[in-house]
Motif scaffolding. Structure first.
Motif, PDB file in Angstrom:
ATOM      1  N   ALA A 147      -1.356  -1.610  -4.386  1.00  0.00           N
ATOM      2  CA  ALA A 147      -2.757  -1.718  -4.252  1.00  0.00           C
ATOM      3  C   ALA A 147      -2.949  -1.828  -2.835  1.00  0.00           C
ATOM      4  O   ALA A 147      -2.860  -3.129  -2.078  1.00  0.00           O
ATOM      5  CB  ALA A 147      -2.895  -3.125  -5.006  1.00  0.00           C
TER       6      ALA A 147
ATOM      7  N   VAL B 205       1.179 -16.530  17.282  1.00  0.00           N
ATOM      8  CA  VAL B 205       2.029 -15.308  17.330  1.00  0.00           C
ATOM      9  C   VAL B 205       3.392 -15.466  16.593  1.00  0.00           C
ATOM     10  O   VAL B 205       4.033 -16.328  16.884  1.00  0.00           O
ATOM     11  CB  VAL B 205       2.239 -15.062  19.011  1.00  0.00           C
ATOM     12  CG1 VAL B 205       3.060 -13.786  19.078  1.00  0.00           C
ATOM     13  CG2 VAL B 205       1.053 -15.084  19.572  1.00  0.00           C
TER      14      VAL B 205
ATOM     15  N   ALA C 185      -2.369  -9.688   3.291  1.00  0.00           N
ATOM     16  CA  ALA C 185      -2.247  -8.282   3.791  1.00  0.00           C
ATOM     17  C   ALA C 185      -3.302  -8.364   4.964  1.00  0.00           C
ATOM     18  O   ALA C 185      -4.488  -8.771   4.883  1.00  0.00           O
ATOM     19  CB  ALA C 185      -2.713  -7.363   2.573  1.00  0.00           C
TER      20      ALA C 185
ATOM     21  N   SER D  41      -5.119 -16.228   7.772  1.00  0.00           N
ATOM     22  CA  SER D  41      -6.351 -16.105   8.928  1.00  0.00           C
ATOM     23  C   SER D  41      -5.358 -15.594  10.248  1.00  0.00           C
ATOM     24  O   SER D  41      -4.543 -15.296  10.476  1.00  0.00           O
ATOM     25  CB  SER D  41      -7.315 -17.088   8.811  1.00  0.00           C
ATOM     26  OG  SER D  41      -8.183 -17.115   9.562  1.00  0.00           O
ATOM     27  N   SER D  42      -5.929 -16.495  11.413  1.00  0.00           N
ATOM     28  CA  SER D  42      -5.412 -15.988  12.436  1.00  0.00           C
ATOM     29  C   SER D  42      -5.975 -17.159  13.491  1.00  0.00           C
ATOM     30  O   SER D  42      -7.006 -17.739  13.366  1.00  0.00           O
ATOM     31  CB  SER D  42      -5.548 -14.874  13.077  1.00  0.00           C
ATOM     32  OG  SER D  42      -5.240 -14.708  14.532  1.00  0.00           O
TER      33      SER D  42
ATOM     34  N   ARG E  25       0.666  -1.161   0.248  1.00  0.00           N
ATOM     35  CA  ARG E  25      -0.136   0.001  -0.058  1.00  0.00           C
ATOM     36  C   ARG E  25       0.911   1.168   0.084  1.00  0.00           C
ATOM     37  O   ARG E  25       0.455   2.395  -0.192  1.00  0.00           O
ATOM     38  CB  ARG E  25      -1.015   0.030   1.081  1.00  0.00           C
ATOM     39  CG  ARG E  25      -0.172  -0.093   2.517  1.00  0.00           C
ATOM     40  CD  ARG E  25      -0.818  -0.106   3.693  1.00  0.00           C
ATOM     41  NE  ARG E  25      -0.082  -0.662   4.766  1.00  0.00           N
ATOM     42  CZ  ARG E  25      -0.665  -0.510   6.143  1.00  0.00           C
ATOM     43  NH1 ARG E  25      -2.064  -0.124   6.204  1.00  0.00           N
ATOM     44  NH2 ARG E  25       0.032  -0.824   7.111  1.00  0.00           N
TER      45      ARG E  25
ATOM     46  N   LYS F 235     -11.046 -11.966  10.500  1.00  0.00           N
ATOM     47  CA  LYS F 235     -10.738 -13.423  10.054  1.00  0.00           C
ATOM     48  C   LYS F 235     -11.790 -14.275   9.823  1.00  0.00           C
ATOM     49  O   LYS F 235     -11.804 -14.971   9.020  1.00  0.00           O
ATOM     50  CB  LYS F 235      -9.601 -13.622  11.126  1.00  0.00           C
ATOM     51  CG  LYS F 235      -8.361 -12.871  11.062  1.00  0.00           C
ATOM     52  CD  LYS F 235      -7.633 -12.580   9.578  1.00  0.00           C
ATOM     53  CE  LYS F 235      -6.169 -11.867   9.794  1.00  0.00           C
ATOM     54  NZ  LYS F 235      -5.715 -11.740   8.531  1.00  0.00           N
TER      55      LYS F 235
END
Ligand SMILES: NC(=O)c1ccc[n+]([C@@H]2O[C@H](COP(=O)([O-])OP(=O)(O)OC[C@H]3O[C@@H](n4cnc5c(N)ncnc54)[C@H](OP(=O)(O)O)[C@@H]3O)[C@@H](O)[C@H]2O)c1
Length: 242
Positions: free
Chosen positions: A54, A177, A83, A131-132, A35, A149
């Protein structure tokens, strides 16, 4: 991944950068997005890969990216929707702007990136969503992030049915993490980060993960080895959730 063409959103730092570095090293054609023009130029120079500006919160920039790829006749074997942003804040004090920016970046951004890049995806093509583990594990201060997410994971489930006739499969990696700039961008001081990472010595993995630790799972999902997988979720958390 030799000679495969892969686009990684948010390739200027962290997990996206480490993945780009690994894939370039192994003979893939890598395209990253970013970005910020300066950070993008710096990353593409270090990586020796192509880069397109972008901002994934800006639909016009996403559409321009799709147009540029088509103009440059770039067809993708893989797309990594990486991102993302994290603004930790308690539910009681979260402001609308942080809520909207989180969802615009982490949910709406990948949705419209996937939509816009459909004409650029080969058949077959693999899409990987970063994702997470926050989707699975509650962390105080991560309600909006976790929801952003989880929302895209729900989109992945439906998209796997809608896009199957085009040979597109979508799977997710849920990092635990990982020591990247994201903690500093979230406002955590380097001392606080170091103290937090120290606590991860108690996990089965025995240390905080590095961006490079996330690369193998994403590469597997991009590769032909994952061809039958749809909506799979790989938690790369060092055993934090055990
Ligand atoms: N690190 C962790 O502990 C962890 C854990 C679970 C999940 N994740 C997920 O992993 C992914 C990568 O994060 P990271 O830890 O590698 O963080 P990072 O080092 O901050 O990298 C994030 C990348 O996304 C880019 N980005 C952010 N907002 C963007 C936007 N609006 N448009 C385009 N690019 C944008 C950043 O660009 P700039 O360089 O301009 O900032 C950077 O390239 C994220 O989706 C994150 O949610 C990370």
């Amino acid at each position: 991944m030799k000679n495969q063409t892969v686009l990684i959103t948010g390739g200027t730092a962290g997990i996206g950068f480490a993945l780009a570095q690994h894939l370039v090293h192994n003979g893939a054609h890598v395209v990253i997005t970013g970005r910020d023009p300066e950070r993008l130029a710096n990353a593409t120079q270090r990586l020796g890969c192509a880069g397109y500006l972008a901002d994934s919160t800006q639909l016009t920039q996403i559409q321009a990216l799709a147009g540029d790829l088509q103009r440059d006749q770039i067809k993708l074997d893989g797309l990594v929707l990486n991102a993302g942003v994290f603004f930790p804040e308690a539910l009681a004090t979260t402001r609308e702007a942080a809520f909207d920016l989180t969802f615009n970046t982490n949910t709406k951004g990948p949705f419209f990136t996937l939509q816009a890049l459909l004409p650029c995806l080969k058949n077959p093509a693999s899409v990987v969503f970063v994702s997470s583990i926050a989707v699975h594990k509650a962390f105080p201060g991560a309600a909006v992030y976790a929801a952003s997410k989880a929302a895209f994971e729900a989109i992945v489930r439906v998209a796997n049915l809608e896009l199957a006739p085009s040979g597109i499969r979508i799977n997710s990696v849920r990092p635990g993490v990982t020591a990247t700039e994201i903690q500093g961008k979230a406002g955590m001081s380097s001392e606080a980060q170091a103290a937090f990472y120290e606590t991860l010595k108690a996990t089965p993995f025995g240390r905080v993960m590095s961006p490079e630790d996330q690369v193998g799972a994403i590469e597997f999902l991009l590769s032909g080895h994952s061809l039958p997988l749809r909506n799979a979720v790989i938690e790369v958390d060092g055993g934090l959730l055990l």
